[in-house]
Enzyme design. Structure first.
Site, PDB file in Angstrom:
ATOM      1  N   SER A  10       0.850  -1.190   0.000  1.00  0.00           N
ATOM      2  CA  SER A  10       0.000   0.000   0.000  1.00  0.00           C
ATOM      3  C   SER A  10       0.883   1.236   0.000  1.00  0.00           C
ATOM      4  O   SER A  10       1.637   1.474   0.957  1.00  0.00           O
ATOM      5  CB  SER A  10      -0.884   0.016   1.243  1.00  0.00           C
ATOM      6  OG  SER A  10      -1.397   1.323   1.418  1.00  0.00           O
ATOM      7  N   HIS A  35      -1.328  -1.349  -4.191  1.00  0.00           N
ATOM      8  CA  HIS A  35      -2.590  -0.954  -3.560  1.00  0.00           C
ATOM      9  C   HIS A  35      -2.578   0.563  -3.345  1.00  0.00           C
ATOM     10  O   HIS A  35      -1.637   1.100  -2.748  1.00  0.00           O
ATOM     11  CB  HIS A  35      -2.722  -1.711  -2.239  1.00  0.00           C
ATOM     12  CG  HIS A  35      -4.016  -1.504  -1.527  1.00  0.00           C
ATOM     13  ND1 HIS A  35      -5.154  -2.211  -1.844  1.00  0.00           N
ATOM     14  CD2 HIS A  35      -4.358  -0.684  -0.504  1.00  0.00           C
ATOM     15  CE1 HIS A  35      -6.137  -1.836  -1.035  1.00  0.00           C
ATOM     16  NE2 HIS A  35      -5.681  -0.900  -0.217  1.00  0.00           N
ATOM     17  N   ASP A  37      -4.627   3.724  -1.794  1.00  0.00           N
ATOM     18  CA  ASP A  37      -5.664   4.107  -0.831  1.00  0.00           C
ATOM     19  C   ASP A  37      -6.109   5.536  -1.068  1.00  0.00           C
ATOM     20  O   ASP A  37      -5.330   6.469  -0.878  1.00  0.00           O
ATOM     21  CB  ASP A  37      -5.107   3.991   0.593  1.00  0.00           C
ATOM     22  CG  ASP A  37      -4.984   2.548   1.034  1.00  0.00           C
ATOM     23  OD1 ASP A  37      -5.982   1.818   0.913  1.00  0.00           O
ATOM     24  OD2 ASP A  37      -3.892   2.149   1.482  1.00  0.00           O
ATOM     25  N   MET A  39      -8.592   8.521   0.075  1.00  0.00           N
ATOM     26  CA  MET A  39      -9.373   8.975   1.239  1.00  0.00           C
ATOM     27  C   MET A  39      -9.790  10.422   1.032  1.00  0.00           C
ATOM     28  O   MET A  39      -8.980  11.235   0.573  1.00  0.00           O
ATOM     29  CB  MET A  39      -8.504   8.889   2.504  1.00  0.00           C
ATOM     30  CG  MET A  39      -7.944   7.507   2.762  1.00  0.00           C
ATOM     31  SD  MET A  39      -6.897   7.553   4.227  1.00  0.00           S
ATOM     32  CE  MET A  39      -6.407   5.826   4.309  1.00  0.00           C
ATOM     33  N   HIS A  68      -8.432   1.444  -3.900  1.00  0.00           N
ATOM     34  CA  HIS A  68      -9.357   1.255  -2.780  1.00  0.00           C
ATOM     35  C   HIS A  68      -9.947   2.617  -2.433  1.00  0.00           C
ATOM     36  O   HIS A  68      -9.255   3.464  -1.879  1.00  0.00           O
ATOM     37  CB  HIS A  68      -8.553   0.647  -1.612  1.00  0.00           C
ATOM     38  CG  HIS A  68      -9.310   0.517  -0.340  1.00  0.00           C
ATOM     39  ND1 HIS A  68      -8.675   0.278   0.870  1.00  0.00           N
ATOM     40  CD2 HIS A  68     -10.644   0.579  -0.053  1.00  0.00           C
ATOM     41  CE1 HIS A  68      -9.591   0.193   1.833  1.00  0.00           C
ATOM     42  NE2 HIS A  68     -10.778   0.375   1.297  1.00  0.00           N
ATOM     43  N   MET A  70     -11.930   4.968  -0.360  1.00  0.00           N
ATOM     44  CA  MET A  70     -12.548   5.234   0.950  1.00  0.00           C
ATOM     45  C   MET A  70     -13.139   6.638   0.881  1.00  0.00           C
ATOM     46  O   MET A  70     -12.670   7.579   1.535  1.00  0.00           O
ATOM     47  CB  MET A  70     -11.478   5.122   2.057  1.00  0.00           C
ATOM     48  CG  MET A  70     -11.069   3.690   2.312  1.00  0.00           C
ATOM     49  SD  MET A  70      -9.517   3.577   3.222  1.00  0.00           S
ATOM     50  CE  MET A  70      -8.373   3.664   1.843  1.00  0.00           C
ATOM     51  N   MET A 139     -11.642  -5.397   5.528  1.00  0.00           N
ATOM     52  CA  MET A 139     -10.794  -4.470   6.293  1.00  0.00           C
ATOM     53  C   MET A 139     -10.505  -5.080   7.660  1.00  0.00           C
ATOM     54  O   MET A 139     -11.413  -5.466   8.392  1.00  0.00           O
ATOM     55  CB  MET A 139     -11.500  -3.119   6.494  1.00  0.00           C
ATOM     56  CG  MET A 139     -11.613  -2.240   5.262  1.00  0.00           C
ATOM     57  SD  MET A 139     -10.059  -1.936   4.404  1.00  0.00           S
ATOM     58  CE  MET A 139      -9.121  -1.067   5.676  1.00  0.00           C
ATOM     59  N   GLY A 144      -8.756   4.516   7.269  1.00  0.00           N
ATOM     60  CA  GLY A 144      -8.406   5.923   7.485  1.00  0.00           C
ATOM     61  C   GLY A 144      -6.922   6.160   7.703  1.00  0.00           C
ATOM     62  O   GLY A 144      -6.398   7.181   7.303  1.00  0.00           O
ATOM     63  N   GLY A 147      -0.669   1.792   9.682  1.00  0.00           N
ATOM     64  CA  GLY A 147       0.062   1.565  10.924  1.00  0.00           C
ATOM     65  C   GLY A 147      -0.776   1.164  12.130  1.00  0.00           C
ATOM     66  O   GLY A 147      -0.292   1.209  13.256  1.00  0.00           O
ATOM     67  N   ASP A 177      -6.810  -6.185   4.433  1.00  0.00           N
ATOM     68  CA  ASP A 177      -6.122  -4.891   4.443  1.00  0.00           C
ATOM     69  C   ASP A 177      -6.162  -4.288   5.837  1.00  0.00           C
ATOM     70  O   ASP A 177      -7.240  -3.998   6.367  1.00  0.00           O
ATOM     71  CB  ASP A 177      -6.842  -3.980   3.437  1.00  0.00           C
ATOM     72  CG  ASP A 177      -6.249  -2.595   3.311  1.00  0.00           C
ATOM     73  OD1 ASP A 177      -5.180  -2.325   3.882  1.00  0.00           O
ATOM     74  OD2 ASP A 177      -6.873  -1.772   2.595  1.00  0.00           O
ATOM     75  N   SER A 200       2.794  -0.295   6.154  1.00  0.00           N
ATOM     76  CA  SER A 200       3.958  -0.083   7.018  1.00  0.00           C
ATOM     77  C   SER A 200       4.867  -1.306   7.077  1.00  0.00           C
ATOM     78  O   SER A 200       6.087  -1.158   7.212  1.00  0.00           O
ATOM     79  CB  SER A 200       3.505   0.333   8.418  1.00  0.00           C
ATOM     80  OG  SER A 200       2.426  -0.446   8.854  1.00  0.00           O
TER      81      SER A 200
END
Ligand code: DX5
Ligand code: ZN
Length: 229
Positions: A10, A35, A37, A39, A68, A70, A139, A144, A147, A177, A200
């Protein structure tokens, strides 16, 4: 794809100042897909990146860009992400009043479609759409932020998705994920997942290839455990 482990770094955890080089390093290290992300600060309390960033990394890698979303109203942005170079687009069931319509729009753009649920959302929420998707994403943290700690209780969902896939002769990929690392990769694959997203755990180290190899070795042991059941 059922029966094959895939490692999906990611880029949320990558160095955004050198994003192209980070994606290339992940590919050189053996990543199977990238991947991405997205947001929006509304569906989740954080803002990450948009279509221009997908467009920016598209030329630097041959790997699948696994986007993905979100975000609220994801159907309004499908075309922009498709044009930017996404290969697959996964939308949250919680964000779609009519998931079947949104998934149909992703297919109409020629992209693979995925559905995802957050930890509090029951697995039954995606059941009506299983025949329509190439991927179901579970998930294992609240979306959001990278880590966070893995939530093992979501593995009842991968159990169920894996059983439904087998019983119904379906072929969707089961992706997981959030908080995934070498130490839990064997367990999540044993419990039904095969595409493992990790931010991470990969970009947090110096040698991405070593991190990816360690995760893959554990994940493949999980596949072997599965076939012994
Ligand atoms: C969380 C994102 C994840 C995140 C994973 O909202 O969907 O993809 O980047 O990060 P780690 O692997 O650090 O939990
Ligand atoms: Zn993600």
């Amino acid at each position: 794809m059922p029966g094959t482990v895939q490692i999906a770094p990611s880029i949320l955890a990558a160095d955004f100042g050198h994003l192209g080089a980070e994606v290339q390093a992940a590919e050189a290290g053996g990543a199977d897909l990238i991947h991405v992300d997205v947001m929006d600060g509304h569906f989740v309390p954080n803002i990450s990146l948009g279509p221009v960033v997908v467009e920016g990394i598209r030329p630097v890698t041959k790997l699948e860009l696994d986007v993905h979303l979100m975000i609220e109203s994801p159907w309004e942005y499908l075309e922009a992400f498709a044009e930017a170079g996404a290969d697959s687009i996964t939308v949250h069931v919680e964000a779609c009043p009519d998931p079947a319509d949104t998934l149909g729009r992703i297919h109409a753009l020629g992209k693979r479609a995925g559905i995802v649920m957050s930890p509090p959302t029951p697995v039954e929420s995606v059941e009506p759409f299983l025949e329509q998707v190439e991927r179901v994403l579970v998930m294992s943290v609240n979306p959001g932020f990278g880590g966070q700690s893995f939530m093992p209780e979501v593995l009842t969902k991968t159990d169920t998705l894996s059983r439904w896939r087998r019983e119904r002769g379906l072929t969707y990929d089961i992706e997981i994920d959030g908080g995934i690392k070498a130490a839990n990769s064997r367990q999540v694959v044993e419990r039904g997942a095969e595409t493992l997203v990790a931010g991470s755990a990969i970009f947090g180290g110096d040698d991405y290839g070593e991190r990816i190899r360690a995760m893959r070795a554990e994940a493949e042991a999980g596949l072997a455990d599965r076939s012994r059941d």
